[in-house]
Structure formats: structure tokens, C-alpha cells
Design a protein around this motif. Structure first.
Motif, short mmCIF file in Angstrom:
data_model
loop_
_atom_site.label_atom_id
_atom_site.label_comp_id
_atom_site.label_asym_id
_atom_site.label_seq_id
_atom_site.Cartn_x
_atom_site.Cartn_y
_atom_site.Cartn_z
N LYS A 1 0.64 -1.09 0.10
CA LYS A 1 -0.07 -0.35 0.03
C LYS A 1 0.71 1.59 0.41
O LYS A 1 1.71 1.24 0.69
CB LYS A 1 -0.97 0.38 1.05
N VAL A 2 0.52 1.98 -0.69
CA VAL A 2 0.90 3.24 -1.39
C VAL A 2 1.34 4.21 0.36
O VAL A 2 0.48 3.80 1.13
CB VAL A 2 0.94 4.52 -1.60
N GLY A 3 2.42 4.78 0.70
CA GLY A 3 2.52 5.63 1.46
C GLY A 3 2.55 4.93 3.48
O GLY A 3 2.04 5.49 3.62
N THR A 4 3.30 3.90 2.98
CA THR A 4 3.36 3.46 4.30
C THR A 4 5.28 3.36 4.49
O THR A 4 5.13 3.34 5.62
CB THR A 4 3.02 1.23 4.35
N LYS A 5 6.13 4.21 3.42
CA LYS A 5 6.89 4.34 3.97
C LYS A 5 7.22 5.40 4.57
O LYS A 5 6.41 6.27 4.09
CB LYS A 5 8.06 3.71 2.55
N LYS A 6 8.87 5.99 5.13
CA LYS A 6 8.91 7.39 5.06
C LYS A 6 8.94 7.88 4.33
O LYS A 6 9.03 7.73 3.49
CB LYS A 6 10.54 7.80 5.75
N ALA A 7 8.67 9.92 4.01
CA ALA A 7 8.34 10.89 3.28
C ALA A 7 9.91 10.89 2.89
O ALA A 7 10.21 11.32 3.83
CB ALA A 7 7.24 11.70 3.21
N ASN A 8 10.22 11.85 1.00
CA ASN A 8 11.34 12.49 1.63
C ASN A 8 10.93 14.13 2.15
O ASN A 8 10.44 14.34 3.25
CB ASN A 8 11.77 12.45 0.26
N ALA A 9 12.04 14.77 1.98
CA ALA A 9 11.94 16.27 3.01
C ALA A 9 10.30 16.89 2.11
O ALA A 9 10.21 17.84 3.00
CB ALA A 9 13.17 16.68 1.94
N PHE A 10 10.20 16.74 0.94
CA PHE A 10 9.12 17.30 0.14
C PHE A 10 7.65 17.40 0.54
O PHE A 10 6.60 17.29 0.00
CB PHE A 10 9.38 17.14 -1.23
N GLY A 11 7.92 15.31 1.25
CA GLY A 11 6.85 15.22 1.94
C GLY A 11 5.35 14.26 0.88
O GLY A 11 5.24 13.53 0.59
N LEU A 12 7.11 14.04 -0.35
CA LEU A 12 6.66 12.38 -1.01
C LEU A 12 7.10 10.89 -0.68
O LEU A 12 8.15 11.40 -0.28
CB LEU A 12 6.89 12.99 -2.28
N HIS A 13 6.42 9.86 -1.04
CA HIS A 13 6.16 8.78 -0.36
C HIS A 13 6.28 7.73 -1.40
O HIS A 13 5.91 8.21 -2.90
CB HIS A 13 4.70 8.28 0.20
N ASP A 14 7.03 6.64 -1.42
CA ASP A 14 7.12 6.02 -2.33
C ASP A 14 7.85 6.43 -4.25
O ASP A 14 8.04 5.99 -5.13
CB ASP A 14 5.72 4.91 -2.75
N MET A 15 9.30 7.54 -4.08
CA MET A 15 9.99 8.08 -4.40
C MET A 15 10.72 6.25 -5.41
O MET A 15 11.31 6.96 -6.18
CB MET A 15 9.86 9.53 -4.37
N TYR A 16 11.11 6.39 -4.08
CA TYR A 16 11.81 4.76 -4.86
C TYR A 16 10.63 3.56 -4.22
O TYR A 16 10.32 3.22 -3.02
CB TYR A 16 13.12 5.15 -3.61
N GLY A 17 11.44 2.64 -4.98
CA GLY A 17 10.93 1.35 -5.08
C GLY A 17 8.99 1.00 -5.11
O GLY A 17 8.36 2.18 -6.04
N ASN A 18 8.30 0.01 -4.92
CA ASN A 18 7.09 -0.20 -4.85
C ASN A 18 6.68 -0.32 -6.49
O ASN A 18 6.56 -1.30 -6.97
CB ASN A 18 6.00 0.99 -4.40
N VAL A 19 6.60 0.56 -7.26
CA VAL A 19 6.27 0.84 -9.16
C VAL A 19 7.05 1.44 -9.68
O VAL A 19 7.34 2.97 -8.61
CB VAL A 19 5.56 0.81 -9.72
N ALA A 20 8.21 1.40 -10.65
CA ALA A 20 9.20 2.61 -10.95
C ALA A 20 7.75 3.45 -11.77
O ALA A 20 6.35 3.04 -12.74
CB ALA A 20 9.33 1.81 -11.99
N GLU A 21 8.29 4.58 -12.02
CA GLU A 21 7.26 5.59 -12.36
C GLU A 21 7.08 5.90 -13.96
O GLU A 21 8.44 6.59 -14.47
CB GLU A 21 6.84 6.54 -11.55
N TRP A 22 6.16 6.25 -14.44
CA TRP A 22 6.65 6.80 -16.10
C TRP A 22 6.84 7.78 -15.92
O TRP A 22 6.03 8.99 -14.60
CB TRP A 22 5.11 6.21 -17.22
N THR A 23 7.47 9.04 -16.99
CA THR A 23 7.70 9.92 -16.98
C THR A 23 7.80 10.59 -18.06
O THR A 23 7.09 9.86 -19.33
CB THR A 23 9.11 10.47 -16.95
N LEU A 24 7.16 12.03 -18.61
CA LEU A 24 6.78 12.77 -19.33
C LEU A 24 7.40 12.37 -21.18
O LEU A 24 7.52 12.10 -22.13
CB LEU A 24 6.21 13.92 -18.99
#
Length: 347
Positions: free
Chosen positions: A221-244
């Protein structure tokens, strides 16, 4: 069928709700809520489905994109490093979940791509993905879990649909925006520093994603790990993310010739391949989750798709790919009104 979009914005004074989305609060986070009301034929009771996601304000700034030559795990396409400036934007606090993506799949105002009425429609006409014919989650879980296995085109079309519903110019993040957000102000391999041993506090990846039902690993489930300094969760891992961006192997070298690249983007064209996914996934090693790591898509990603022609919507068995959305505070000119361009005949 009746469709309503509600924008819910959290202010210091309390909760404000409006039928029409207000302008996002200046330099503040907000919550976007969407409600889908379906009225079945035959006088049956209406069915209401809701989803909501948080948008985090990311102030613009300058940073150095890419990785230094000696960063462990570095690939050649992560350089040369160069200075970049991005404008302010809001980014999804978490990856897009099935709770959100399922509203797109269920919006019967728009035809599915495999329906007769969807044929010969313009590339930028809103169309729902074709039926998957398999469990889209591949056993990873649905509620609260990141949506996955969609193509870059499907992620683009979701953003196009979301713009239609909310009146807000949601889109995929550019590569520069994504890396800037992932770094959270840091210039190290990860937002928290250079030591991959700390990654488990921030990410679900190969070393910690397994559980009793998924011994080889799975999404969580998203948001279950620590956020980074901007307050964003799961920037690493879980699923890789498409960029534009459309991937250009010479892009970094060309931009490195300038002292500063402002809001760089390679606008996607009517080609299925190639694009870049960022952040690594539940199945990836730590070095693949670094802020600068780039995973470039190619036709081999559809090698398990038995259809002919192969789907422009789903990446069969590529259960490591998802995405999140952004909203620019002031959209850069080349991205205003950007819409999907891929069609069935695209290569």
C-alpha cells in the motif's frame, strides 16, 4: 450516468468543498477528490464510487541532474551531469492507486478502445483501455496499492481523462521534475544520503518487498514508508514511475553544453517507444532505485503480449511499472494542452 468531480482543499481554518475546483492554494498542499455516480438501466439504485489523492507542493529551484561518474550502480545514460532549473509544481504524494485508476476504467461515458465506437477516433479523444482479460494486479493487491502494467500511452490517457474531470492540467512529470522531486534538495544517490542500507525505511524494493503470500516480492500500500524532505512517499521502489519525456540518448550531452537548462523536456510524439521510468520497483535492487537511475522502455517490454497487434494499453506481465501525476504552478508553453498521440498503428 452522472459524473461529478469534487475538489477538496485543506486550509488552516478548516475544510472547504466546492462543486467546481477552486484554484490550488498558493504554495500549499491540497487533496483532489473524484466521485463517479453510475445509474444502471432498469431503475436500479445508483452506484457511487469515490477516490481521492493528495497533491504536495514542490517549490521550484535549481539542481544538478544525473549522477557523478563514481556513484555506485551508475549507468552511462545518467550523464553528463548538468545544471537544471524547474518551476514550482504539485506532485502526487503517492503513486496513482487502483482506487483512482479504476474510476477511469469504469467511466462509461467514454468507449473502451476495443469497442466499435472507439475506432477511427482521434488519438487525443478520451478512450478507456481495452479489457485486460487477466487480473490487472497480477496478484499484487488492489485497494491502496499502486496501479501497474499500463503503457506510457495509458498513463498519458489517464492524465487526459483526469484533466477533463477536474478542469486542472494534470500530466506526467517531466524527467527533470521527477528527479528534482525525488532528490528532495539532496545531491546524493538518494534523498536521505548515499548509504543504500537506509533505503528500506523509504522504499519497498527487492530486499524487503516479500511477504508470506509473495515470497518473490510484491507491491505494498502506498504511503507506508517514510516520506522525503518534500513530503513525497514511494519515490523509490513499489512501482517504477513513467515520466513524460520521449527518450533521447543524446539529450543530456546536448543540454550539458549550456550553463543552465530551464524546464527541460523532450515532448512525447506518436511513438510507442521509448520513454523513461524512474525510481525502481518492488523487484529492483537498491542501485536501480537511485534518484538519477533511468529505465528506458523498449519493445521487449511487450514480449509476453500474445495480441496482434500488441496492445497500446497494457504491458503484459510488466508488473513493475506505474506512475504519479503533477500539476504545474505555471505550465511551460510546450506542454499546454498536451494530449496523447499514440494510435494502434504507432510503432
Amino acid at each position: 450516468m452522472l459524473f461529478r468531480t469534487l475538489a477538496t482543499v485543506m486550509f488552516a481554518t478548516g475544510l472547504a468543498t466546492a462543486a467546481e475546483p477552486p484554484a490550488p492554494p498558493k504554495r500549499a498542499n491540497f487533496t483532489q477528490a473524484v466521485e463517479l455516480v453510475t445509474r444502471p438501466k432498469g431503475g436500479l439504485p445508483a452506484v457511487t464510487r469515490k477516490a481521492a489523492f493528495d497533491m504536495v507542493y514542490v517549490p521550484g529551484g535549481e539542481f544538478t541532474i544525473g549522477s557523478p561518474d563514481r556513484e555506485p550502480g551508475r549507468e552511462a545514460n545518467e550523464g553528463p551531469r548538468h545544471k537544471v532549473r524547474v518551476g514550482a509544481f504539485w506532485m502526487g504524494k503517492c503513486e496513482v492507486t487502483w482506487d483512482e485508476f479504476d474510476l477511469f476504467l469504469a467511466d462509461l461515458r467514454f468507449p473502451s478502445a476495443d469497442e466499435l465506437q472507439a475506432r477511427n477516433r482521434a488519438a487525443d479523444a478520451i478512450t478507456r483501455p481495452t479489457a485486460s482479460y487477466v487480473d490487472e494486479t497480477y496478484g499484487h493487491g488492489r485497494e491502496g496499492h499502486p496501479a501497474l502494467c499500463m503503457t506510457h500511452h495509458a498513463a498519458m490517457m489517464y492524465c487526459h481523462w483526469l484533466r477533463k474531470q477536474t478542469g486542472r492540467a494534470y500530466r506526467l512529470p517531466t524527467e527533470a521534475e521527477w528527479e528534482y522531486a525525488a532528490r528532495g534538495g539532496a545531491d546524493s544517490a538518494y534523498a536521505f544520503g548515499a548509504d543504500p542500507k537506509t533505503l528500506g525505511r523509504y522504499a519497498w524494493f527487492k530486499d524487503n518487498s516479500a511477504d508470506a503470500d509473495h515470497p518473490r516480492g510484491t507491491t505494498h500500500k502506498v504511503g507506508t514508508k517514510k516520506a522525503n524532505a518534500f513530503g513525497l512517499h514511494d519515490m523509490y521502489g513499489n512501482v517504477a514511475e513513467w515520466t513524460l519525456d520521449q527518450y533521447d540518448p543524446d539529450e543530456y550531452s546536448a543540454r550539458a553544453k549550456s550553463p543552465l537548462s530551464v524546464s527541460p523536456v523532450t515532448v512525447p510524439v506518436a511513438q510507442r517507444w521509448s520513454h523513461v521510468a524512474r525510481g525502481g520497483s518492488w523487484a529492483d535492487k537498491a542501485e536501480q532505485c537511485r534518484s538519477a537511475a533511468r529505465r528506458v522502455s523498449d519493445k521487449s517490454w511487450q514480449k509476453w503480449d500474445p495480441n496482434e497487434p500488441q496492445s497500446i494499453w497494457w504491458l503484459t506481465r510488466m508488473d513493475v511499472i506505474g506512475f504519479r501525476v503533477v500539476l504545474a504552478e505555471s505550465e511551460q508553453p510546450e506542454l499546454v494542452g498536451l494530449r496523447p498521440k499514440v494510435v494502434e498503428t504507432s510503432k
